[in-house]
Design an enzyme around this catalytic site. Structure first.
Site, short mmCIF file in Angstrom:
data_model
loop_
_atom_site.label_atom_id
_atom_site.label_comp_id
_atom_site.label_asym_id
_atom_site.label_seq_id
_atom_site.Cartn_x
_atom_site.Cartn_y
_atom_site.Cartn_z
N VAL A 125 0.83 -1.19 0.00
CA VAL A 125 0.00 0.00 0.00
C VAL A 125 0.87 1.25 0.00
CG1 VAL A 125 -1.78 1.28 1.24
CG2 VAL A 125 -1.84 -1.22 1.22
N LYS A 174 -3.63 0.45 -3.15
CA LYS A 174 -3.21 -0.93 -2.94
C LYS A 174 -2.85 -1.56 -4.28
CE LYS A 174 -4.51 -5.15 -0.48
NZ LYS A 174 -5.49 -5.76 0.45
N ASP A 199 -10.13 -11.89 8.14
CA ASP A 199 -8.67 -11.81 8.21
C ASP A 199 -8.28 -10.76 9.25
OD1 ASP A 199 -6.13 -12.58 7.53
OD2 ASP A 199 -5.99 -11.34 5.74
#
Length: 521
Positions: free
Chosen positions: A133, A147, A282
């Site tokens: 990023v 990103k 995540d």
């Protein structure tokens, strides 16, 4: 050939960094320790064990890095030096050159970089296993995060997944326990999620959905996507300003209520799972920050939406019932739910399974999180599941992984946090909403468009049905009249049954509501 070369590289990397020595040194048996001595003969490792493990995972690529990310949150299972070193995998994976990042962005957006951004920072702010990023500023002055997917990722991931599929087949062939764990289905699920993570348009869509879902929960922020600048390999989003959630000392100095932050994390997780059935899967500390902006101070900031979990209504109801049964220490109900869901064979003795679950879970209740040995609980539950042939459900693998991440994050923020006590009121309220009058009203509203279309047609359909049954064969007037009377009585019974059924349903809903109020206060 590429597959064989990748397998050779994995073995060579493990030997190069002495991971075989790390694995074998944990055994107490003399023969195994002697084997470790033979294998490491002539090799000397000057770097600490945690550094060696981190470097090996970095060299092996994204799948192994993700494995290390999950391990880094489990400080109850790992030595602190190893956990601290693996934590560097969360956002400090070695970056790829800025020139490559610029070239990828220009190729994806099909225009020069300076026609999109007024300023672009060549030094990445974060470099993870799949992407990195960069901060930038749009021509209109808005600050964004860009990103960029790592080049050449697809081939590496496909090779690693092929190896995992092969290992899963071997495990199923040689081990009865392996077949029960359904490794091929688990690897297939992992395959889908990893490939989804390589599509940044899908990730942007996940973020947009999560942002809508969380709009009415003032505990978490999700960045807004700039859709005209999102492609498969590049994603441009609103820049979020916060501190990493793992930097507890800095957060406390800034005035953040750490205990509240820990409780809020549990609330966010259970809201996403049980209210929406759509959750960030995540949630390691590298993907979670805490806002320091005065307008949103102390809120969570969610990042990286490549892996999202979803649950059906049936999954949510089953899980909620299990959790509530655990909270009440109703182990018989837990055992019954396992049989009803098909997790264990229908011939399983409920009382035997109930006793086994009680023996595992009862010693762990009424303890703060810091005193619970999750490793011991998991080991004993595995032994119990093997005894009763419990099958692992692949559709819940992501949920299990995320729950471990949430618990690990809670441990870092507040070691005294009791995950279950914090979650219990939320789940009881959720179950109340599922079976009470509000649930009935919501379902009626959901079905209203279908009923609105059906009801005007009902008299005609009923008339056609009666006409078909009453008129096919000619007969005398008496026979025809008797037939019509029978059809009328049949119709009256049908309408009466429908009426009483509806009344019974309403009474049942009221009774269920009263029972819930009696139990939950």
């Amino acid at each position: 050939m590429r597959f064989v070369l990748r397998l050779v590289r994995i073995v060579f990397t493990l030997l190069r960094f002495g991971i075989d020595e790390l694995a074998l040194s944990g055994f107490r048996q003399r023969r195994i320790r002697a084997l470790a001595g033979v294998l490491t003969l002539g090799r000397r490792f000057s770097l600490p064990r945690g550094v060696r493990l981190r470097m090996a995972l970095e060299h092996l690529g994204p799948i192994f890095i993700k494995f290390g990310q999950v391990l880094s949150t489990r400080r109850d299972l790992l030595p602190l030096d190893v956990a601290d070193e693996l934590a560097k995998l969360q956002d400090r994976v070695p970056p790829f050159p800025a020139d490559q990042a610029r070239a990828i962005i220009e190729a994806e957006l099909r225009r020069p970089l300076d026609t999109v951004f007024a300023q672009f920072d060549d030094v990445p702010v974060a470099s993870a296993s799949v992407a990195q990023v960069h901060f930038a500023t749009l021509l209109d002055g808005r600050e964004v995060a860009v990103k960029v997917l790592r080049p050449g990722m697809l081939a590496v991931i496909d090779d690693d997944l092929a190896i995992l599929h092969m290992l899963a087949r071997w495990v199923e062939r040689i081990s009865a326990d392996g077949r029960r764990l359904r490794p091929r289905e688990v690897v297939s699920e992992f395959d889908i999620y990893l490939h989804d993570e390589l599509d940044l348009v899908r990730e942007a869509a996940n973020a947009a959905q999560l942002r809508r879902n969380m709009a009415d929960l003032p505990l978490i922020l999700v960045p807004e996507m700039h859709w005209d600048l999102c492609t498969r390999n590049v994603c441009v989003m609103e820049r979020m300003k916060g501190m990493p959630v793992s930097q507890v000392g800095r957060l406390r100095e800034a005035g953040v209520d750490i205990k509240k932050l820990a409780r809020d994390g549990v609330t966010i997780f259970f809201t996403q799972v049980f209210r929406d059935g759509f959750f960030h899967a995540d949630m390691h500390p590298g993907n979670i920050q805490v806002s320091v902006d005065p307008a949103t101070f102390g809120r969570y900031i969610a990042l990286d939406f490549g892996i999202i979990g979803t649950l059906t209504d049936a999954d949510k109801e089953y899980l909620a019932q299990n959790f509530i049964a655990f909270f009440r220490r109703d182990y018989k109900r837990v055992a019954e739910l396992h049989v009803e869901s098909g997790w264990v064979p229908p011939s399983t003795r409920i009382d035997a399974l109930e006793g086994a679950i009680r023996a595992v879970c009862e010693p762990q209740f009424d303890r703060p999180l810091k005193e619970i040995s999750l490793g011991q609980v998991l080991m004993r539950l595995f032994q119990t599941s093997r005894r009763f042939n419990v099958e692992i459900q692949p559709q819940l693998v992501l949920l299990q992984k995320t729950l471990l991440n949430v618990e690990g994050l809670g441990r870092q923020l507040d070691p005294d946090l009791d995950l279950w006590t914090t979650a219990k009121p939320f789940l009881e309220r959720w179950m109340d909403e599922q079976v009470g009058p509000r649930a009935l009203w919501r379902r009626l509203k959901d079905e209203a468009p279908h009923y609105a279309k059906l009801l005007p047609e009902l008299p005609r359909l009923l008339h056609d049905a009666l006409a078909r049954r009453a008129s096919p064969a000619p007969s005398d007037d008496a026979t025809l009249l008797a037939e019509l009377l029978r059809e009328q009585r049949r119709t009256n019974r049908l309408l009466g049954g429908l009426t009483w059924g509806l009344l019974g349903f309403l009474v049942g809903a009221v009774v269920a509501r009263l029972v819930l109020l009696t139990h939950f206060g």
